[in-house]
Design a protein around this motif. Sequence first.
Motif, PDB file in Angstrom:
ATOM      1  N   PRO A  94      55.046 -20.221   0.829  1.00  0.00           N
ATOM      2  CA  PRO A  94      54.113 -21.072   1.571  1.00  0.00           C
ATOM      3  C   PRO A  94      53.507 -22.140   0.661  1.00  0.00           C
ATOM      4  N   CYS A  95      53.223 -23.297   1.240  1.00  0.00           N
ATOM      5  CA  CYS A  95      52.595 -24.384   0.479  1.00  0.00           C
ATOM      6  C   CYS A  95      51.179 -23.973   0.106  1.00  0.00           C
ATOM      7  N   ILE A  96      50.879 -24.025  -1.193  1.00  0.00           N
ATOM      8  CA  ILE A  96      49.531 -23.662  -1.621  1.00  0.00           C
ATOM      9  C   ILE A  96      48.656 -24.904  -1.806  1.00  0.00           C
ATOM     10  N   ARG A  97      49.128 -26.024  -1.320  1.00  0.00           N
ATOM     11  CA  ARG A  97      48.361 -27.261  -1.305  1.00  0.00           C
ATOM     12  C   ARG A  97      47.890 -27.679  -2.691  1.00  0.00           C
ATOM     13  N   CYS A  98      48.747 -27.469  -3.676  1.00  0.00           N
ATOM     14  CA  CYS A  98      48.334 -27.792  -5.041  1.00  0.00           C
ATOM     15  C   CYS A  98      48.296 -29.294  -5.268  1.00  0.00           C
ATOM     16  N   GLY A  99      48.998 -30.055  -4.439  1.00  0.00           N
ATOM     17  CA  GLY A  99      48.969 -31.509  -4.589  1.00  0.00           C
ATOM     18  C   GLY A  99      49.957 -32.059  -5.603  1.00  0.00           C
ATOM     19  N   ASN A 100      50.729 -31.211  -6.259  1.00  0.00           N
ATOM     20  CA  ASN A 100      51.704 -31.700  -7.242  1.00  0.00           C
ATOM     21  C   ASN A 100      52.689 -32.671  -6.619  1.00  0.00           C
ATOM     22  N   CYS A 101      53.127 -32.354  -5.401  1.00  0.00           N
ATOM     23  CA  CYS A 101      54.140 -33.201  -4.764  1.00  0.00           C
ATOM     24  C   CYS A 101      53.552 -34.563  -4.433  1.00  0.00           C
ATOM     25  N   VAL A 102      52.289 -34.590  -4.057  1.00  0.00           N
ATOM     26  CA  VAL A 102      51.652 -35.866  -3.732  1.00  0.00           C
ATOM     27  C   VAL A 102      51.588 -36.737  -4.983  1.00  0.00           C
ATOM     28  N   ALA A 122      58.545 -30.641  -8.600  1.00  0.00           N
ATOM     29  CA  ALA A 122      57.189 -30.351  -9.076  1.00  0.00           C
ATOM     30  C   ALA A 122      56.519 -29.202  -8.330  1.00  0.00           C
ATOM     31  N   CYS A 123      57.119 -28.744  -7.239  1.00  0.00           N
ATOM     32  CA  CYS A 123      56.427 -27.777  -6.375  1.00  0.00           C
ATOM     33  C   CYS A 123      56.452 -26.361  -6.950  1.00  0.00           C
ATOM     34  N   PRO A 124      55.290 -25.773  -7.217  1.00  0.00           N
ATOM     35  CA  PRO A 124      55.267 -24.414  -7.763  1.00  0.00           C
ATOM     36  C   PRO A 124      55.725 -23.371  -6.752  1.00  0.00           C
TER      37      PRO A 124
END
Lengths: 387, 457
Positions: free
Chosen positions: B364-372, B419-421
């Motif tokens: 699940p996306c943990i909304r870390c913002g790396n992709c942004v 970049a997505c963890p």
Amino acid sequence: MTRLTVSSSPHIRQTDSTAKIMWSVVAALTPALVLSGYLFGWRALWVTGLSVLTAVVCEALAQRLRKTPVTIGDGSAVITGILVAFCMPATVHWYVPVFGSAAAILIAKQCFGGLGCNIWNPALVGRAIVHVSFAKDMNPSSYPVVHVEPSSSWLSDVLRHFTIDVTAAGDAAATAVDAITGPSPMAILKKGLASPDALVGSPAEQFTHVLRGQAPHLWDAFWGNIGGNIGEVSALLLLAGVVYLVVKGYVRWYSPALYLGTVAVLAAVLPLPLGPEGARWVWAAALRSGPDGMLYPLYHLVCGGLMLGALYMATDMVTSPLSPRGQMVFAVGCGVLTVLIRLYGGYPEGVCYSILLMNTAVPLIDRWTRPRVFGTGHKKPAPGASS
Amino acid sequence: MARTFRGGVHPPDGKAATAGLAPQRIAPEAALVISLRQSMGAASAPLVAVGQKVLRGEPIGKPSGFVSAALHAPTSGTVKKLTTMNDPVTGGKVQAIELEPDGEDRWHDACNQPRAWRDMAPEAVRQAVADAGLVGLGGATFPTHVKLTPPKGTAVDTVILNGAECEPYLTCDHRLMLASPGEILEGLDVFMRATGAPRGVVAVEDNKPDAWRALRDAAADLKHVEVLALPVKYPQGAEKQLIKAVTGREVPSGGLPADAGVVVQNVATAYAAWEALAWQRPLTERTLTITGDAVSRPGNFSVRLGTSVPSLLERAGLDAEAVGKVIAGGPMMGLALATIDTYTIKGLSGLLCLKSPEMFAHGPCIRCGNCVDACPAGLVPSTLSLLGEAYEDTQLDALDAAMESGLMDCIECGSCAYACPAGRRIVHYVRFLKAERRKQLARERERKSQQQAAVSK
Ligand code: SF4
Ligand code: SF4
């Protein structure tokens, strides 16, 4: 030939994973946990352990019921368990952390769809719920701390710290427990400034009186030698943990910096109500004329739940905005709300509710702060016009 | 001017294994199988019959339409049969011509002759480029003459040669820049003449200082040509990002580089353009990198079109037992092959052979913002991946939401997924949504034409 894997590009990725990030946060919280074991005896560790266990069991249970993969290994439930325990005194009854963690995981997290889908920080929801459900446990009239008479060996002194039961305060037999501290420093400041005495003399004198007479020394408050909740007492260790997370790249430095900075600035400049029901208003700047004037905003920084909240809860990835600009708006918003509640609200503490409020605003902030799509919006000079 | 662009990532470059290795030239083998689909756009139509003898450089496929490319015999020999092969780009079957070399490797009479191309008019240059079957050799395989013909109303003032080679592992462009800087600059001149652009830029990433120096020295006397060393960042070589870094201009969303007054060509394409114009040699050979931990003798190889991939991999020492993934191109944008049973084409810039494929757990996306942070297109990749899942889950309005979020502006560079963890398969979902969007458009067109047909009846 072995079968070749076919999948969409890219075919490489960096080495971080969700679990790695979560366990790093656990590691960052560990020093503060060890210190509270020292300050509050084994009960602090027991309360935290119970909270973590409940969180993990609830997570596994809920995931079983929802028929989704059980992901307790990713460490996110462990963080929630630790944070819930960190918000309570070591003297709480055993069912308080159990209830808090269960509420955090079941209501705030799994009901919304599990990791990544929750709107509010689960630990804060847990805290808010136990706060209203077990007000007595959560707001003790005093916070006992372990006190050991020095013997010849410092090592055995330290170990003895960890073996004492802090709930035995007042028990004549348990001389090693001091109920030295009264209410939390934030409550002391708020109460002191709201007392009728506050109207006597200049605000600066009155402030010094409150500080000198009742509040703990700022340095003690900074490293943790004060009464308080399990994980909130040591600003120093919480900071050290977050520095580690910033270095690892799991926390962006500006987020806690803006939150703390906003609190410090506003606490230094906003007007304060003095006396009962705010009979007299003074600018916080007026406190500065006294010898301890500069201390007021610093107390706001190091005392209460601010450090824990600003460093570990407002930086929770799931419940904060996606883009850097959004995260900045979020951090400043948390700071503003925290100060407003602390100075003018009914509670001495405002961190929990301000973060929860800002959590609610995240979808809105995300919308406002969407990055500009390449090639849209701002105009570049036409080729002919460029030099 | 800030010579950079928004977003991007820094993957480990993996180039050390082959960066020091000059290309080995591989002589044409027993049989060449030449795909008729060598470019974006329409496949070429075969021009030869079974049993026909051809010479190197002789046309064997003609373009079908403007966005299509000519095809030439990679060596002299006999056409054995018209057949099909596995397309290394789409994975499907494509038509192909099987050629049996005669071992003489003789050029066709009209080829391999010097030509005084500098006197040629722009249209004639473009025609010569088209006749030589040039396509973008960076991997995009867009027919070169199409790019050199900017749409009406746009004026091109700059030609950028892309020597960034920002894909990890690939070094074939690097070696070419070292070996033939002068020829590459001649090729740039071809492009400048064809487009009328007064300015030329060669952009190299600064992890290849030797290539930069070679080009700079070769360009010392060229007044209108600049050789730039750009800071290393993926995707520096993506067309729009390169234009932004070099000129500061942004290609408008949905637009072409020409809308920003720029044409971008790969350095290898420039080299091919020099060969085509100055020597009348059509595109029949290219250099590619074969590397990865599943080959024991990685290197750069100059190969004729239609060379058998299994034999090339064997030459590079492929460990057939251990290999888990073979990628056509680089690891960021390349295509994972379902089978190595295929043949080289113009667009094949590399074969990356990896033992253990990287796992994308798609948590699940943990909304870390790396992709942004990583997205060079300024999108919110997390949202696109969630919308992709929602659409798959039959939430049909998710497609409209994705369009509104800039779906079509995604350049599929893979920075976000890198970049997505949580290991989310973001690009997979973007491609899925784009394909669904194309289907949607096709449905709409059909409905419209049906309505029109009904009205006219
Ligand atoms: S693949 Fe698309 S969404 Fe992902 S970083 Fe590249 S442009 Fe952005
Ligand atoms: S990088 Fe992955 S986990 Fe982080 S916000 Fe983007 S999609 Fe979510």
